[in-house]
Design a protein around this motif. Structure first.
Motif, PDB file in Angstrom:
ATOM      1  N   ALA A   1       4.486 -11.894   7.698  1.00  0.00           N
ATOM      2  CA  ALA A   1       4.786 -11.345   9.021  1.00  0.00           C
ATOM      3  C   ALA A   1       5.872 -10.276   8.933  1.00  0.00           C
ATOM      4  O   ALA A   1       5.777  -9.233   9.593  1.00  0.00           O
ATOM      5  N   ASP A   2       6.880 -10.515   8.104  1.00  0.00           N
ATOM      6  CA  ASP A   2       7.948  -9.518   7.920  1.00  0.00           C
ATOM      7  C   ASP A   2       7.392  -8.223   7.324  1.00  0.00           C
ATOM      8  O   ASP A   2       7.745  -7.130   7.759  1.00  0.00           O
ATOM      9  N   LEU A   3       6.524  -8.362   6.333  1.00  0.00           N
ATOM     10  CA  LEU A   3       5.912  -7.190   5.703  1.00  0.00           C
ATOM     11  C   LEU A   3       5.081  -6.408   6.714  1.00  0.00           C
ATOM     12  O   LEU A   3       5.204  -5.185   6.831  1.00  0.00           O
ATOM     13  N   LEU A   4       4.277  -7.110   7.474  1.00  0.00           N
ATOM     14  CA  LEU A   4       3.434  -6.450   8.484  1.00  0.00           C
ATOM     15  C   LEU A   4       4.272  -5.831   9.591  1.00  0.00           C
ATOM     16  O   LEU A   4       3.925  -4.770  10.123  1.00  0.00           O
ATOM     17  N   ASP A   5       5.380  -6.471   9.932  1.00  0.00           N
ATOM     18  CA  ASP A   5       6.268  -5.923  10.953  1.00  0.00           C
ATOM     19  C   ASP A   5       6.881  -4.604  10.481  1.00  0.00           C
ATOM     20  O   ASP A   5       6.961  -3.636  11.247  1.00  0.00           O
ATOM     21  N   LEU A   6       7.299  -4.552   9.219  1.00  0.00           N
ATOM     22  CA  LEU A   6       7.856  -3.311   8.678  1.00  0.00           C
ATOM     23  C   LEU A   6       6.826  -2.183   8.706  1.00  0.00           C
ATOM     24  O   LEU A   6       7.149  -1.044   9.030  1.00  0.00           O
ATOM     25  N   VAL A   7       5.585  -2.512   8.390  1.00  0.00           N
ATOM     26  CA  VAL A   7       4.520  -1.507   8.435  1.00  0.00           C
ATOM     27  C   VAL A   7       4.242  -1.112   9.885  1.00  0.00           C
ATOM     28  O   VAL A   7       4.122   0.070  10.208  1.00  0.00           O
ATOM     29  N   GLY A   8       4.167  -2.097  10.759  1.00  0.00           N
ATOM     30  CA  GLY A   8       3.862  -1.835  12.164  1.00  0.00           C
ATOM     31  C   GLY A   8       4.898  -0.995  12.875  1.00  0.00           C
ATOM     32  O   GLY A   8       4.567  -0.188  13.748  1.00  0.00           O
ATOM     33  N   THR A   9       6.157  -1.151  12.496  1.00  0.00           N
ATOM     34  CA  THR A   9       7.225  -0.374  13.131  1.00  0.00           C
ATOM     35  C   THR A   9       7.435   0.977  12.467  1.00  0.00           C
ATOM     36  O   THR A   9       8.246   1.770  12.926  1.00  0.00           O
ATOM     37  N   GLY A  10       6.738   1.208  11.356  1.00  0.00           N
ATOM     38  CA  GLY A  10       6.885   2.475  10.655  1.00  0.00           C
ATOM     39  C   GLY A  10       8.034   2.497   9.664  1.00  0.00           C
ATOM     40  O   GLY A  10       8.335   3.535   9.085  1.00  0.00           O
ATOM     41  N   ALA A  11       8.699   1.360   9.460  1.00  0.00           N
ATOM     42  CA  ALA A  11       9.806   1.306   8.517  1.00  0.00           C
ATOM     43  C   ALA A  11       9.321   1.318   7.069  1.00  0.00           C
ATOM     44  O   ALA A  11      10.084   1.615   6.150  1.00  0.00           O
TER      45      ALA A  11
END
Length: 118
Positions: free
Chosen positions: A27-37
């Protein structure tokens, strides 16, 4: 259907062998991708290391310098450097060779190792 290719590439025969990579980590990995980070390409490259390591996702991204560069001042400095280093291409672009925009963009992406957020 078998395990995902990244698990095979990392030497894991099944998902259970990678149990230390938790749903929270994913979830953390996908969140970083989703936010553009973090770019999708960087996430894909990082996944095998995440499966093998026991470090938090954000720590591994930071250690490897994979985060996206989104700071306008930092991007301005990169662009200024590219334009200064390639005056001939800039002159041709200003003269109407619009295709050189992609060349200059590629130079900027190369200067940031693909971490600039265009």
């Amino acid at each position: 259907d078998g395990p995902p290719q990244a698990l095979n590439d990392a030497g894991y025969a099944d998902v259970a062998a990678a149990s230390h990579f938790s749903p929270r980590d994913l979830a953390d990995l996908l969140d970083l991708v989703g936010t553009g980070a973090l770019s999708r390409r960087s996430a894909k490259e990082l996944l095998p290391d995440l499966l093998a390591a026991r470090a938090p996702v954000s720590e591994m991204v930071r250690e490897r310098g994979l985060g996206q560069i989104v700071d306008p001042a930092a991007l301005d400095a990169v662009v200024a450097g590219v334009l200064e280093a390639h005056p001939d291409e800039v002159a041709l672009f200003r003269g109407g060779k619009a295709k050189l925009r992609k060349v200059l963009m590629g130079k900027a992406m190369g200067a940031t190792r693909g971490r600039a957020d265009p």
